[in-house]
Design a protein around this motif. Structure first.
Motif, PDB file in Angstrom:
ATOM      1  N   ASP A 155     -12.459 -81.958   0.244  1.00 31.39           N
ATOM      2  CA  ASP A 155     -12.693 -81.168  -0.956  1.00 31.39           C
ATOM      3  C   ASP A 155     -12.356 -79.689  -0.768  1.00 31.39           C
ATOM      4  N   ARG A 156     -11.443 -79.407   0.122  1.00 30.11           N
ATOM      5  CA  ARG A 156     -11.054 -78.017   0.312  1.00 30.11           C
ATOM      6  C   ARG A 156     -10.064 -77.610  -0.759  1.00 30.11           C
ATOM      7  N   GLU A 157     -10.317 -76.483  -1.416  1.00 28.95           N
ATOM      8  CA  GLU A 157      -9.426 -76.017  -2.484  1.00 28.95           C
ATOM      9  C   GLU A 157      -8.076 -75.631  -1.899  1.00 28.95           C
ATOM     10  N   ALA A 158      -7.014 -76.150  -2.479  1.00 28.74           N
ATOM     11  CA  ALA A 158      -5.667 -75.832  -2.013  1.00 28.74           C
ATOM     12  C   ALA A 158      -5.272 -74.446  -2.494  1.00 28.74           C
ATOM     13  N   VAL A 159      -4.840 -73.600  -1.584  1.00 30.90           N
ATOM     14  CA  VAL A 159      -4.398 -72.247  -1.927  1.00 30.90           C
ATOM     15  C   VAL A 159      -2.875 -72.224  -1.901  1.00 30.90           C
ATOM     16  N   PRO A 160      -2.243 -72.050  -3.056  1.00 30.05           N
ATOM     17  CA  PRO A 160      -0.776 -72.099  -3.096  1.00 30.05           C
ATOM     18  C   PRO A 160      -0.156 -70.919  -2.361  1.00 30.05           C
ATOM     19  N   ASP A 161       0.997 -71.151  -1.751  1.00 27.85           N
ATOM     20  CA  ASP A 161       1.735 -70.066  -1.126  1.00 27.85           C
ATOM     21  C   ASP A 161       2.287 -69.136  -2.203  1.00 27.85           C
ATOM     22  N   MET A 162       2.574 -67.868  -1.809  1.00 27.74           N
ATOM     23  CA  MET A 162       3.200 -66.938  -2.734  1.00 27.74           C
ATOM     24  C   MET A 162       4.586 -67.449  -3.091  1.00 27.74           C
ATOM     25  N   PRO A 163       4.959 -67.411  -4.366  1.00 24.69           N
ATOM     26  CA  PRO A 163       6.314 -67.835  -4.720  1.00 24.69           C
ATOM     27  C   PRO A 163       7.336 -66.913  -4.069  1.00 24.69           C
ATOM     28  N   ASN A 164       8.417 -67.485  -3.602  1.00 22.60           N
ATOM     29  CA  ASN A 164       9.486 -66.719  -2.965  1.00 22.60           C
ATOM     30  C   ASN A 164      10.797 -67.389  -3.328  1.00 22.60           C
ATOM     31  N   ARG A 165      11.162 -67.264  -4.604  1.00 21.10           N
ATOM     32  CA  ARG A 165      12.283 -68.032  -5.135  1.00 21.10           C
ATOM     33  C   ARG A 165      13.641 -67.596  -4.586  1.00 21.10           C
ATOM     34  N   LEU A 166      13.722 -66.374  -4.060  1.00 21.51           N
ATOM     35  CA  LEU A 166      14.986 -65.934  -3.464  1.00 21.51           C
ATOM     36  C   LEU A 166      15.021 -66.178  -1.969  1.00 21.51           C
ATOM     37  N   GLY A 167      13.901 -66.627  -1.418  1.00 20.06           N
ATOM     38  CA  GLY A 167      13.857 -66.818   0.029  1.00 20.06           C
ATOM     39  C   GLY A 167      13.924 -65.511   0.795  1.00 20.06           C
ATOM     40  N   LEU A 168      13.262 -64.444   0.275  1.00 23.71           N
ATOM     41  CA  LEU A 168      13.260 -63.170   0.979  1.00 23.71           C
ATOM     42  C   LEU A 168      12.707 -63.344   2.387  1.00 23.71           C
ATOM     43  N   ASN A 169      13.323 -62.615   3.332  1.00 23.37           N
ATOM     44  CA  ASN A 169      12.905 -62.746   4.722  1.00 23.37           C
ATOM     45  C   ASN A 169      13.048 -61.412   5.458  1.00 23.37           C
ATOM     46  N   GLY A 170      12.555 -60.340   4.830  1.00 20.13           N
ATOM     47  CA  GLY A 170      12.574 -59.035   5.468  1.00 20.13           C
ATOM     48  C   GLY A 170      13.711 -58.141   5.014  1.00 20.13           C
ATOM     49  N   ILE A 171      13.809 -56.980   5.658  1.00 16.60           N
ATOM     50  CA  ILE A 171      14.827 -55.970   5.359  1.00 16.60           C
ATOM     51  C   ILE A 171      15.934 -56.065   6.393  1.00 16.60           C
ATOM     52  N   GLU A 172      17.179 -56.204   5.942  1.00 15.78           N
ATOM     53  CA  GLU A 172      18.320 -56.260   6.863  1.00 15.78           C
ATOM     54  C   GLU A 172      18.771 -54.853   7.270  1.00 15.78           C
ATOM     55  N   PHE A 173      18.898 -53.943   6.304  1.00 11.62           N
ATOM     56  CA  PHE A 173      19.222 -52.568   6.660  1.00 11.62           C
ATOM     57  C   PHE A 173      18.783 -51.629   5.544  1.00 11.62           C
ATOM     58  N   ILE A 174      18.673 -50.356   5.910  1.00 11.70           N
ATOM     59  CA  ILE A 174      18.455 -49.268   4.961  1.00 11.70           C
ATOM     60  C   ILE A 174      19.588 -48.281   5.171  1.00 11.70           C
ATOM     61  N   GLU A 175      20.103 -47.726   4.073  1.00  9.47           N
ATOM     62  CA  GLU A 175      21.261 -46.835   4.161  1.00  9.47           C
ATOM     63  C   GLU A 175      20.933 -45.450   3.628  1.00  9.47           C
ATOM     64  N   TYR A 176      21.386 -44.435   4.368  1.00  3.94           N
ATOM     65  CA  TYR A 176      21.364 -43.045   3.898  1.00  3.94           C
ATOM     66  C   TYR A 176      22.779 -42.641   3.510  1.00  3.94           C
ATOM     67  N   ALA A 177      22.909 -41.922   2.412  1.00  6.31           N
ATOM     68  CA  ALA A 177      24.159 -41.254   2.051  1.00  6.31           C
ATOM     69  C   ALA A 177      24.017 -39.778   2.389  1.00  6.31           C
TER      70      ALA A 177
END
Length: 294
Positions: free
Chosen positions: A7-29
Motif C-alpha cells: 500500500d505504498r503510494e507511488a510517486v511519479p518521476d518528474m516528466p522529462n520529455r526531451l530527455g535532458l541530461n545536464g549542460i553540455e557547454f556555456i558560451e561567452y561572446a
C-alpha cells in the motif's frame, strides 16, 4: 511506517520529455578573448581546443565545457557595443536533438537558422533570453560535438580536473519586472523544469524564483530587478554562472590563491552556503553554491 511493497503510494518521476541530461557547454561572446580567457583560467578552466575556422576557443575543467566566441562575423559578437562579455548561449544535453528542437518549435519557440559552413556540425538551437541561444545536443559520450569543429591544442590535457570538485550548478537570468511567471511557464512548457519551493534555497543570494531541471542536474534562477534599479538595470539576459562545490570554504581558499577576488561585505561574504566573485571585465562573475550529495 508502511512496509515496502504494501500500500505504498507511488510517486511519479518528474516528466522529462526531451530527455535532458545536464549542460553540455556555456558560451561567452566577447571582443576581448585573451582578457576573458585569463579570467577563466584563474577560475580553473583550461584552454584545450581551437575552432577549425572561427575565432572560438574551448575551455574545460572537470565535466564543464565553456566556449569563448570572438568570431567577428558572429551576430552575437558584432552586437556588443561596450566590449563587456555576455553569456550568449547554453547547450542542453538531450536524448534526440532533432526531435527536441521540433517539439520546442511546435510549442512556440523561435528557431535559430543554421549558419554551419561546409564540414561543420549543425547543432539545432532556439532563441533564449536577451538574444542568447539554447542549443540542443545529443552527442557527448563516445563521440562529441567538438570532434568535428575543434582542433585539440597539442600537448594540452584534454580533461583537466576540476578545482575543489566544481561543476555547473546552473544559471542566473535577469528578467523584466513582472515577467517571472511568463518565464516560469516557458521553462516548464519547453523543458519540463519545475519550481523549487520557497523554503528550499541555495547559495547566498536567495532572491527570485528557482527552477530545477527535470534531470535534477542543474538549477535556473530568475531574478527581477529591485524597484530602485529601474533606471540603470540590465535588460533581460543570462547574468552569471553558478558553480557547485561540496566544500565552499575549500573552493574559496583555492581560488583566492589563484588571484580570484570575492565580494566581502557585512551583508554579502563567503560562507558555507556560497560565495560570489567580484565582476571582471565589467560583467563576468561566478557564484559558488554548496552542492550536497542530493
Amino acid at each position: 511506517m508502511t512496509p515496502l511493497g504494501t500500500d505504498r503510494e507511488a510517486v511519479p518521476d518528474m516528466p522529462n520529455r526531451l530527455g535532458l541530461n545536464g549542460i553540455e557547454f556555456i558560451e561567452y561572446a566577447t571582443t576581448r578573448p585573451q582578457a576573458l580567457g585569463h579570467v577563466l583560467e584563474t577560475m580553473g578552466f583550461k584552454p584545450i581546443a581551437r575552432h577549425r575556422s572561427r575565432e572560438v576557443m574551448l575551455y574545460r575543467q572537470g565535466g564543464m565545457n565553456l566556449i569563448i566566441n570572438a568570431h567577428s562575423e558572429d551576430a552575437r559578437v558584432s552586437a556588443l557595443v561596450d566590449e563587456k562579455p555576455v553569456i550568449s548561449a547554453v547547450a542542453f544535453r538531450v536524448k534526440d536533438a532533432l526531435r527536441a528542437h521540433t517539439r520546442c518549435v511546435e510549442l512556440g519557440a523561435w528557431p535559430v537558422p543554421s549558419h554551419a559552413q561546409a564540414m561543420e556540425l549543425h547543432i539545432p538551437a532556439i532563441h533564449g533570453p536577451g538574444g542568447s541561444r539554447i542549443y540542443l545536443v545529443d552527442r557527448w559520450t563516445e563521440f562529441s560535438i567538438y570532434d568535428i569543429d575543434f582542433k585539440p591544442i597539442p600537448g594540452v590535457d584534454q580533461h583537466p580536473p576540476a578545482l575543489a570538485g566544481l561543476d555547473y550548478f546552473g544559471l542566473v537570468q535577469y528578467v523584466d519586472p513582472g515577467r517571472s511567471e511568463d518565464w516560469i511557464s516557458y521553462y516548464e512548457t519547453m523543458f519540463d523544469f519545475s519550481t523549487v519551493p520557497e523554503d528550499q534555497r541555495y547559495g547566498i543570494l536567495p532572491k527570485g524564483k528557482v527552477l530545477k531541471s527535470p534531470c535534477g542536474q542543474f538549477m535556473w534562477q530568475l531574478i527581477e530587478p529591485d524597484p530602485w534599479m529601474e533606471s540603470d538595470r540590465a535588460p533581460e539576459n543570462l547574468e552569471r554562472i553558478g558553480l557547485g562545490t561540496p566544500d565552499v570554504g575549500q573552493a574559496v581558499a583555492l581560488l583566492k590563491s589563484r588571484g580570484v577576488e570575492f565580494i566581502e561585505t557585512s551583508s554579502l561574504h563567503p560562507e558555507d552556503r556560497g560565495a560570489l566573485t567580484r565582476r571582471e571585465l565589467g560583467s563576468v562573475s561566478f557564484e559558488l553554491v554548496h552542492r550536497t550529495g542530493d
